[in-house]
Design a protein around this motif. Structure first.
Motif, PDB file in Angstrom:
ATOM      1  N   TYR A 121      36.727 127.344 -41.601  1.00 46.33           N
ATOM      2  CA  TYR A 121      36.951 125.982 -42.074  1.00 46.33           C
ATOM      3  C   TYR A 121      38.442 125.673 -42.046  1.00 46.33           C
ATOM      4  O   TYR A 121      39.257 126.445 -42.547  1.00 46.33           O
ATOM      5  CB  TYR A 121      36.395 125.820 -43.491  1.00 46.33           C
ATOM      6  N   ASP A 122      38.797 124.547 -41.457  1.00 44.65           N
ATOM      7  CA  ASP A 122      40.177 124.063 -41.408  1.00 44.65           C
ATOM      8  C   ASP A 122      40.291 122.924 -42.409  1.00 44.65           C
ATOM      9  O   ASP A 122      39.874 121.796 -42.133  1.00 44.65           O
ATOM     10  CB  ASP A 122      40.494 123.593 -39.980  1.00 44.65           C
ATOM     11  N   ALA A 123      40.867 123.210 -43.589  1.00 49.72           N
ATOM     12  CA  ALA A 123      40.952 122.229 -44.670  1.00 49.72           C
ATOM     13  C   ALA A 123      41.870 121.061 -44.323  1.00 49.72           C
ATOM     14  O   ALA A 123      41.626 119.929 -44.751  1.00 49.72           O
ATOM     15  CB  ALA A 123      41.422 122.909 -45.954  1.00 49.72           C
ATOM     16  N   SER A 124      42.907 121.308 -43.547  1.00 48.96           N
ATOM     17  CA  SER A 124      43.852 120.233 -43.242  1.00 48.96           C
ATOM     18  C   SER A 124      43.232 119.144 -42.371  1.00 48.96           C
ATOM     19  O   SER A 124      43.671 118.001 -42.414  1.00 48.96           O
ATOM     20  CB  SER A 124      45.108 120.795 -42.577  1.00 48.96           C
ATOM     21  N   ARG A 127      37.387 120.305 -40.677  1.00 48.18           N
ATOM     22  CA  ARG A 127      36.610 120.632 -39.491  1.00 48.18           C
ATOM     23  C   ARG A 127      36.275 122.122 -39.494  1.00 48.18           C
ATOM     24  O   ARG A 127      36.919 122.914 -40.179  1.00 48.18           O
ATOM     25  CB  ARG A 127      37.367 120.281 -38.214  1.00 48.18           C
ATOM     26  N   LEU A 128      35.298 122.455 -38.703  1.00 50.50           N
ATOM     27  CA  LEU A 128      34.916 123.845 -38.480  1.00 50.50           C
ATOM     28  C   LEU A 128      35.456 124.232 -37.110  1.00 50.50           C
ATOM     29  O   LEU A 128      35.247 123.520 -36.125  1.00 50.50           O
ATOM     30  CB  LEU A 128      33.390 123.948 -38.514  1.00 50.50           C
ATOM     31  N   ILE A 129      36.184 125.347 -37.045  1.00 56.10           N
ATOM     32  CA  ILE A 129      36.687 125.873 -35.781  1.00 56.10           C
ATOM     33  C   ILE A 129      35.800 127.058 -35.415  1.00 56.10           C
ATOM     34  O   ILE A 129      35.604 127.964 -36.234  1.00 56.10           O
ATOM     35  CB  ILE A 129      38.150 126.337 -35.887  1.00 56.10           C
ATOM     36  N   VAL A 130      35.268 127.063 -34.210  1.00 55.94           N
ATOM     37  CA  VAL A 130      34.325 128.094 -33.766  1.00 55.94           C
ATOM     38  C   VAL A 130      34.892 128.751 -32.513  1.00 55.94           C
ATOM     39  O   VAL A 130      35.417 128.074 -31.624  1.00 55.94           O
ATOM     40  CB  VAL A 130      32.942 127.480 -33.455  1.00 55.94           C
ATOM     41  N   HIS A 131      34.778 130.081 -32.446  1.00 56.32           N
ATOM     42  CA  HIS A 131      35.251 130.793 -31.266  1.00 56.32           C
ATOM     43  C   HIS A 131      34.285 131.919 -30.898  1.00 56.32           C
ATOM     44  O   HIS A 131      33.760 132.606 -31.755  1.00 56.32           O
ATOM     45  CB  HIS A 131      36.637 131.390 -31.501  1.00 56.32           C
TER      46      HIS A 131
END
Length: 181
Positions: A121-124, A127-131
């Motif tokens: 989770y990217d609070a700034s 969004r959800l970052i997936v790799h």
């Protein structure tokens, strides 16, 4: 409640830390015979006791090798993808921890059916970052080097991110990594 020593953590389950309640949440995995959709909480505030949490409505159902992460903006647990039987899943679910209600997050037809991916989770940017991860369709296994974002506000259509290494190459596909808070 159960003593921590007698609870068997299922293989291929996923865990996230719930900072508001100082506990670890463990979802899904494979039990003795089948995939599970159970949700357990381990109290880290002192008692070190397990409690099975029972959501108020239907959620993502049994699965394993999925990603879970805590979403502080909504005090929720996010569950992304995973596997059931012989196919990868491409859905996103949110469990509101205040009232234990599941909500399916609509990512349209753009959700990649993946398992063993990492999601943070990217609070700034909310969004959800997936790799990484891989997709299984019966006997065909595809490993991915994809990185993408899933906005968690407004339109939730995933958007691919591409970043190069310092020497101009792209990172190799990976599966089975984990998130560090």
């Amino acid at each position: 409640d159960l003593d921590w020593a007698v609870v068997m953590i299922p293989w291929a389950s996923a865990a996230a830390y719930d900072p508001l309640r100082d506990r670890m949440l463990v979802f899904g995995g494979i039990g003795l015979d089948d995939a599970l959709g159970d949700l357990w909480a381990l109290d880290l505030a002192g008692s070190m006791r397990w409690e099975k949490l029972v959501p108020k409505n239907e959620g993502p159902g049994p699965r394993f090798l999925m990603s879970v992460t805590y979403e502080p903006a909504r005090d929720a647990l996010l569950v992304l993808g995973g596997r059931l039987d012989s196919s990868s899943l491409g859905d996103l679910w949110r469990l509101h921890l205040e009232d234990l209600r599941w909500e399916r997050v609509d990512i349209g037809v753009y959700g990649l059916p993946l398992e063993r991916q990492v999601a943070s989770y990217d609070a700034s940017r909310d969004r959800l970052i997936v790799h990484g991860g891989w997709n299984i369709d019966y006997d065909l296994i595809s490993l991915t080097d994809a990185a993408y974002e899933i906005p968690l506000h407004g339109r939730t259509v995933p958007h691919y991110l591409r970043s190069e290494l310092s020497d101009g190459r792209y990172p190799d596909g990976v599966a089975g990594q984990c998130e560090m808070p």
